[in-house]
Write a protein that holds these residues in place. Structure first.
Motif, PDB file in Angstrom:
ATOM      1  N   SER A  15       0.851  -1.180   0.000  1.00  0.00           N
ATOM      2  CA  SER A  15       0.000   0.000   0.000  1.00  0.00           C
ATOM      3  C   SER A  15       0.885   1.227   0.000  1.00  0.00           C
ATOM      4  O   SER A  15       2.086   1.161   0.244  1.00  0.00           O
ATOM      5  N   LEU A  17       1.098   4.890   1.785  1.00  0.00           N
ATOM      6  CA  LEU A  17       0.572   5.770   2.834  1.00  0.00           C
ATOM      7  C   LEU A  17       0.675   7.197   2.321  1.00  0.00           C
ATOM      8  O   LEU A  17       1.760   7.748   2.159  1.00  0.00           O
ATOM      9  N   MET A  18      -0.471   7.809   2.038  1.00  0.00           N
ATOM     10  CA  MET A  18      -0.484   9.108   1.371  1.00  0.00           C
ATOM     11  C   MET A  18      -0.232  10.262   2.335  1.00  0.00           C
ATOM     12  O   MET A  18       0.416  11.239   1.975  1.00  0.00           O
ATOM     13  N   SER A  21      -1.379  10.778  10.115  1.00  0.00           N
ATOM     14  CA  SER A  21      -2.682  10.619  10.747  1.00  0.00           C
ATOM     15  C   SER A  21      -3.305  11.964  11.059  1.00  0.00           C
ATOM     16  O   SER A  21      -2.632  12.957  11.256  1.00  0.00           O
ATOM     17  N   GLU A  28      -5.664   8.069   4.622  1.00  0.00           N
ATOM     18  CA  GLU A  28      -5.002   7.258   3.606  1.00  0.00           C
ATOM     19  C   GLU A  28      -5.915   7.090   2.403  1.00  0.00           C
ATOM     20  O   GLU A  28      -7.122   7.347   2.474  1.00  0.00           O
ATOM     21  N   ASP A  29      -5.332   6.642   1.296  1.00  0.00           N
ATOM     22  CA  ASP A  29      -6.099   6.639   0.053  1.00  0.00           C
ATOM     23  C   ASP A  29      -7.050   5.466  -0.077  1.00  0.00           C
ATOM     24  O   ASP A  29      -7.925   5.469  -0.933  1.00  0.00           O
ATOM     25  N   THR A  56     -10.831   8.521   0.288  1.00  0.00           N
ATOM     26  CA  THR A  56     -10.485   7.184   0.771  1.00  0.00           C
ATOM     27  C   THR A  56     -11.371   6.166   0.076  1.00  0.00           C
ATOM     28  O   THR A  56     -12.590   6.230   0.171  1.00  0.00           O
ATOM     29  N   HIS A 265      -3.195   0.180   6.281  1.00  0.00           N
ATOM     30  CA  HIS A 265      -3.849   1.494   6.299  1.00  0.00           C
ATOM     31  C   HIS A 265      -4.551   1.663   7.646  1.00  0.00           C
ATOM     32  O   HIS A 265      -5.785   1.678   7.722  1.00  0.00           O
ATOM     33  N   ASP A 267      -5.054   4.137   9.797  1.00  0.00           N
ATOM     34  CA  ASP A 267      -5.941   5.274  10.033  1.00  0.00           C
ATOM     35  C   ASP A 267      -7.261   5.081   9.297  1.00  0.00           C
ATOM     36  O   ASP A 267      -8.338   5.347   9.849  1.00  0.00           O
TER      37      ASP A 267
END
Length: 443
Positions: A15, A17-18, A21, A28-29, A56, A265, A267
């Motif tokens: 993944s 992480l964009m 928090s 996150e996306d 998201t 992911h 969050d």
């Protein structure tokens, strides 16, 4: 948002992480959710969650519980963030295997207890999302036509001669049957409960598909069936002339949600769990396409008219069912149902038919004082006791042997035990049949 036709059926690896928090909501996306819920439920939650969390993307991995356990046992847990499904026994097993991370919830709004029983994890690794009740689906018009009483309790399954108009699920073949029968057994007592089931099953139709149990009443093949409530509630919502009855001593059992230990992911995972447990997320359960019971008492103010509130069952209705004990006994219940009932239904019909005939003769030939012949009454009473014989007295001790029935652990020990059960059941039933026939008046 991915449309339903593009939902993924294989694990997602890795993944991006964009963002860091934020204030408790997804930054996150995407969030990857594994479930076995039907599309009509998942799609509504997918749309609502993405509206509440723009940017998201909710991606769904659909897997039945057995396959989900395999996926979540992998080191990366298949890239899954959230496990969200109606699989009662999966969550404790996965928790004990270290598959989940702890959750924090506000017990002021999410009590984690319904009708006196815990539905959420006392250790805090998974949380109830909704509950389903167990009871009876009936056809009131058909019962009235045939001058049969509408059942209201578990005991009514055996108190009325249904003449083939009762449908029962086969334990071990129908997913909800283990919980349903354990609810009845805890309510009535282990030995009395098995005696009740044996008598009721003697002239019932045994069904091996969960949806078809309720469907048998909807389509007129049966007038009464035991079921989990969402099948009956769906039939009622679709205009079928059936009714749902919750016996006084029944239970409402949960579907649950958890965040995986390796969630890529975290969050977004927390945001998803927060959403499905929030007031808006819980209120979605009242939608006509879903019709499930929320675990937040405060949202019942929004419930459609006529909705049962499991948090308000009181008095004789209240029943602190022990779910943890029940989960351990499902495999044993399936094995006993096979041996006691499914494999002996023809003999049960003969046996209980003889007992009922003897009881009717006693009632018809009672003395002027309305007291039946004491010797014959004693024979019938003993016949009833033997007909309800169950070859397992200590269920909790034997339950671990049958806990994972599909893996067929200890097959030789199980086979030997079943052989012993059969011999003892046959001996008890043979004596019961002889006593019942001796209780009949001499022509």
């Amino acid at each position: 948002m991915f449309p339903l036709s593009r939902r993924i059926a294989a694990p997602l690896l890795g993944s991006i992480l964009m963002f860091g928090s934020g204030a408790g909501w997804a930054v996150e996306d995407r969030v990857v959710v594994m479930t076995s819920y039907p599309d009509e439920l998942v799609q509504r939650y997918e749309q609502a969650f993405e509206r509440a969390n723009p940017g998201t993307d909710l991606q769904v991995v659909w897997k039945p519980s057995r396959d989900a356990a395999v996926e979540l046992a992998k080191p990366d847990q298949g890239g899954v963030d959230v496990y969200w499904t109606p699989s009662l026994g999966s969550f404790p097993r996965l928790r004990d295997a270290g598959a989940f991370r702890p959750l924090t919830v506000d017990r002021a709004v999410l009590p984690g207890v319904v009708d006196g029983q815990f539905v959420s994890d006392r250790q805090g690794f998974f949380e109830a999302f909704e509950v389903a009740g167990y009871g009876l689906i009936v056809n009131p018009a058909a019962l009235a036509r045939d001058r049969l009483p509408q059942p209201a309790t578990w005991r009514d399954l055996a108190a009325t001669r249904w003449a083939g108009r009762l449908a029962l699920p086969i334990a071990g073949q129908v997913g909800f049957s283990g919980a349903l029968y354990d609810i009845l057994l805890q309510a009535e007592g282990w030995e009395a409960g098995w005696a009740l089931l044996g008598e009721a099953a003697a002239d019932a139709t045994l069904v091996g598909n969960g949806g078809q149990v309720s469907e048998s009443v909807v389509n007129g093949e049966a007038d009464v069936a035991v079921t989990v409530d969402f099948f009956a509630r769906s039939a009622i919502a679709n205009g079928h002339p059936v009714a749902l009855v919750y016996p006084p001593r029944t239970a409402f059992l949960p579907a649950q949600v958890a965040i995986t230990r390796a969630a890529p992911h975290p969050d977004a995972a927390r945001a998803f769990v927060d959403f499905v447990l929030s007031a808006p997320g819980q209120a979605l359960l009242f939608h006509p396409d879903i019709r499930r019971y929320p675990v937040r008492p405060d949202v019942y103010a929004q419930a459609p008219a006529g909705t049962v509130n499991p948090f308000q069952r009181v008095g004789a209705e209240a029943y602190a069912y022990d779910m943890e004990t029940g989960l351990n006994r499902h495999g044993l219940i399936a094995a006993l149902f096979d041996t006691l009932i499914a494999g002996r239904q023809d003999r049960l019909k003969t046996l209980w038919g003889a007992i009922h005939a003897a009881e009717a003769a006693l009632a018809n030939n009672a003395e002027p004082t309305n007291k039946p012949d004491p010797e014959r009454a004693a024979l019938v009473s003993r016949a009833r006791t033997l007909a309800g014989f169950v070859p397992v007295a200590d269920a909790d001790r034997l339950a671990p042997l049958f806990q994972d029935r599909r893996s067929n652990r200890n097959p030789e020990e199980q086979a030997a035990m079943r052989k012993d059960w059969s011999a003892r059941i046959d001996a008890a039933h043979a004596e019961a049949l002889d006593l019942a026939r001796r209780a009949l008046p001499t022509p």
